[in-house]
Structure formats: C-alpha cells, structure tokens
Design an enzyme around this catalytic site. Structure first.
Site, PDB file in Angstrom:
ATOM      1  N   ASP A  51       0.849  -1.201   0.000  1.00  0.00           N
ATOM      2  CA  ASP A  51       0.000   0.000   0.000  1.00  0.00           C
ATOM      3  C   ASP A  51       0.885   1.253   0.000  1.00  0.00           C
ATOM      4  O   ASP A  51       0.377   2.375  -0.015  1.00  0.00           O
ATOM      5  CB  ASP A  51      -1.018  -0.013   1.142  1.00  0.00           C
ATOM      6  N   SER A  52       2.218   1.038  -0.009  1.00  0.00           N
ATOM      7  CA  SER A  52       3.148   2.153  -0.251  1.00  0.00           C
ATOM      8  C   SER A  52       2.856   2.771  -1.616  1.00  0.00           C
ATOM      9  O   SER A  52       3.358   3.862  -1.922  1.00  0.00           O
ATOM     10  CB  SER A  52       4.600   1.664  -0.191  1.00  0.00           C
ATOM     11  N   ASP A  90      -0.940  -6.096   0.083  1.00  0.00           N
ATOM     12  CA  ASP A  90      -1.316  -5.426   1.327  1.00  0.00           C
ATOM     13  C   ASP A  90      -2.821  -5.264   1.432  1.00  0.00           C
ATOM     14  O   ASP A  90      -3.478  -4.831   0.469  1.00  0.00           O
ATOM     15  CB  ASP A  90      -0.689  -4.017   1.364  1.00  0.00           C
ATOM     16  N   LYS A 120      -1.039  -9.273   3.249  1.00  0.00           N
ATOM     17  CA  LYS A 120      -0.259  -8.786   4.396  1.00  0.00           C
ATOM     18  C   LYS A 120      -1.116  -7.781   5.156  1.00  0.00           C
ATOM     19  O   LYS A 120      -1.853  -7.004   4.533  1.00  0.00           O
ATOM     20  CB  LYS A 120       1.040  -8.120   3.910  1.00  0.00           C
ATOM     21  N   GLU A 189       9.667  -3.668  10.372  1.00  0.00           N
ATOM     22  CA  GLU A 189      10.048  -2.379   9.776  1.00  0.00           C
ATOM     23  C   GLU A 189      10.651  -1.441  10.817  1.00  0.00           C
ATOM     24  O   GLU A 189      10.057  -1.186  11.877  1.00  0.00           O
ATOM     25  CB  GLU A 189       8.809  -1.732   9.110  1.00  0.00           C
TER      26      GLU A 189
HETATM   27  O1  KIV Z   1       3.583  -1.039   1.648  1.00  0.00           O
HETATM   28  C1  KIV Z   1       4.743  -1.478   1.560  1.00  0.00           C
HETATM   29  O2  KIV Z   1       5.437  -1.305   0.555  1.00  0.00           O
HETATM   30  C2  KIV Z   1       5.261  -2.230   2.687  1.00  0.00           C
HETATM   31  C3  KIV Z   1       6.730  -2.486   2.716  1.00  0.00           C
HETATM   32  C4  KIV Z   1       7.402  -1.281   3.213  1.00  0.00           C
HETATM   33  C5  KIV Z   1       7.078  -3.675   3.514  1.00  0.00           C
HETATM   34  O3  KIV Z   1       4.550  -2.580   3.573  1.00  0.00           O
END
Ligand code: KIV
Length: 271
Positions: A51-52, A90, A120, A189
């Site tokens: 979700d980044s 995510d 995730k 993290e």
């Molecule tokens: O959203 C994302 O890219 C993440 C990574 C930083 C692990 O959760």
C-alpha cells in the site's frame, strides 16, 4: 535444480525451507506489470503489492487513502508479469480494522479477484483473530510489526520503533502471537537490528526486514526508493541501486530538446 531454483514457483513452504537452510529471502514491491516482470526475471523471491503505492504511485502523504479496488487494480497488472515469485498484497487501511469478518471478506476478495498468493496486514495481538480466520480458509497471511505506516496518526512520526524496552518486549510478544495465529512470515520495519535478531531467533517463520538490520531471514525495500527515483526520500536504510531520477530527467530533457530542434523523429524513425 535446487529447491530454490529459478523456475519453481515460490510458496510459503519455499520461504520456510529458505529460513531453515539459512538462505536469505529477497523481496521488493511492485505496482505495475513491467516492473513486476523485470523483478521476476531477475529471480526475486517475493513481490509485494504494497500500500506504499499510496505514497510512491499516487503521491499521497500517507498510505491511508488507498482502497481495496486500487489494490486489486494494481495486483491484476503486477500479476501478469509474475511467474516465479510469491505475490503478496497489502490489505489497505480500513479493510481489516473493523474486525475478523471484514478482514476475512477482503482477504478473500483479493484471492478471488487476482492471482495473488496471500495478503499482508499490519499489527500484533489486535489482528490475531483476523489472521486465524483468514489462514483457516487457506489464505497465507504475512504480518507486519515495528513501524506500521497505517498507524501513523497514532505514532505521530515515521521514527524507529522498539527502541524502548517496553515497546521492544511488546514487538517480540506480538511476533510470537502472529506466528501462533498462523502467519507464514512477518515484515519487521524500522526496528533495531538486535531486536530483529531476537525476534528472528524466537520464531520459526521467516522475518523480512526493512530498516531492521541484516539478521532478518530476508529483506524488502520499496522498489522506486532503491532505484533512486525519489531523491527527496533517502532514509539510512535505503540503498540506492540506481540513480533513475537523473537517468529519467536527462532522457526527458534530451527528448524535449530533440523535438524542439526537429531532430526527432529522423527519416529512419518515420514511415
Ligand atoms: O507497503 C509497503 O510497501 C510495505 C513495505 C514497506 C514492507 O509494507
């Protein structure tokens, strides 16, 4: 061909064997087809549709605005480039915070509408029931502890977590709870390397670190960050493997110049 061979599809089982045999797991994020294809061809073990994307793709300050529909849209594109890596998605903010039923419904939606191999979600004890419910249905779940960006307003900053004894103990406890609940792996993290080492040695499932030192069973970075696409964002834990911001900038400048000067297209580039 070895168990971790280039052409075998990576599964939760593969990742577990890698931990057992001390083979480090490589993971990166992807939000589009072409990046996913290049990552897969390079032999990455796990691709996360993170979700980044709310930050690096949509340009938001936080990951909070990202929706289920957007995660599904990006996962469909990414999945077309992936044939070997494990593909994890995510669960975005508010798709699982309402409780286990909602979490289960949304995890199921991702597996039903995309070819992803698992989901995730962020958090410890509070998401254990959701993890149990999702994994009971055969959907692999990855946990995420330490700095959890969906809780940014609770913490007030993206600073390192687990530096105080109390918080470190809580993260260790949460890691054990997530393992018990059925998570197949945990992202750690921005926590001290020593804490990540303790966690990695206390659980049987692989830990994947981001800003958590080299003792984790694997590493993940946000792909546009490690490619040097965003020069304003350079935390200590990001290693630049390329300087794509400059490469792209120079290419765009050259193209503009060529168009202005009627150097592009040439006769050879015309019909
Ligand atoms: O959203 C994302 O890219 C993440 C990574 C930083 C692990 O959760």
């Amino acid at each position: 061909m070895s168990t971790y061979g280039k052409f075998q599809r990576v599964s939760t089982k593969t990742l577990n064997l890698m931990k057992r045999d001390g083979i480090k797991i490589s993971a990166l994020t992807a939000y589009d087809f072409i990046t996913a294809k290049l990552l897969d061809e390079a032999g990455i073990d796990l691709i996360l549709v993170g979700d980044s994307l709310g930050n690096v793709f949509q340009g938001n300050e936080t990951t909070l605005p990202v929706t289920m529909d957007e995660m599904i849209y990006h996962t469909k594109a990414v999945s077309k480039g992936v044939s070997r890596a494990m593909l994890i998605v995510d669960l975005p903010f508010m798709s699982y915070q309402l409780g286990a039923d909602e979490a289960f419904r949304n995890a199921g939606r991702i597996l039903k509408e995309t070819p992803a191999g698992g989901v995730k979600l962020e958090g410890g004890k509070r998401v254990a029931e959701s993890i149990m419910k999702i994994t009971d249905a055969g959907i692999p779940v990855m946990g995420h502890l330490g700095l959890t960006p969906q809780s940014i307003h609770k913490f007030g900053s993206y600073k390192q977590r687990g530096t105080e004894e109390d918080e470190a103990a809580e993260i260790i406890e949460d890691a054990k709870i997530l393992e018990q609940a059925g998570a197949f792996s945990i992202v750690l993290e921005k926590i001290p390397a020593k804490l990540a080492k303790t966690i990695t040695e206390s659980i049987s499932i692989p830990t994947i670190g981001i800003g958590a030192g080299h003792f984790c069973d694997g590493q993940i970075l946000v792909t546009p960050d490690m490619l040097g696409l965003n020069k304003e964002f350079h935390p200590r834990f990001v290693r630049y493997y390329a300087n794509l911001a400059d490469v792209l900038h120079d290419s765009f400048k050259k193209y503009i110049e060529d168009v202005r000067n009627s150097d592009f297209p040439s006769d050879n580039e015309s019909y």
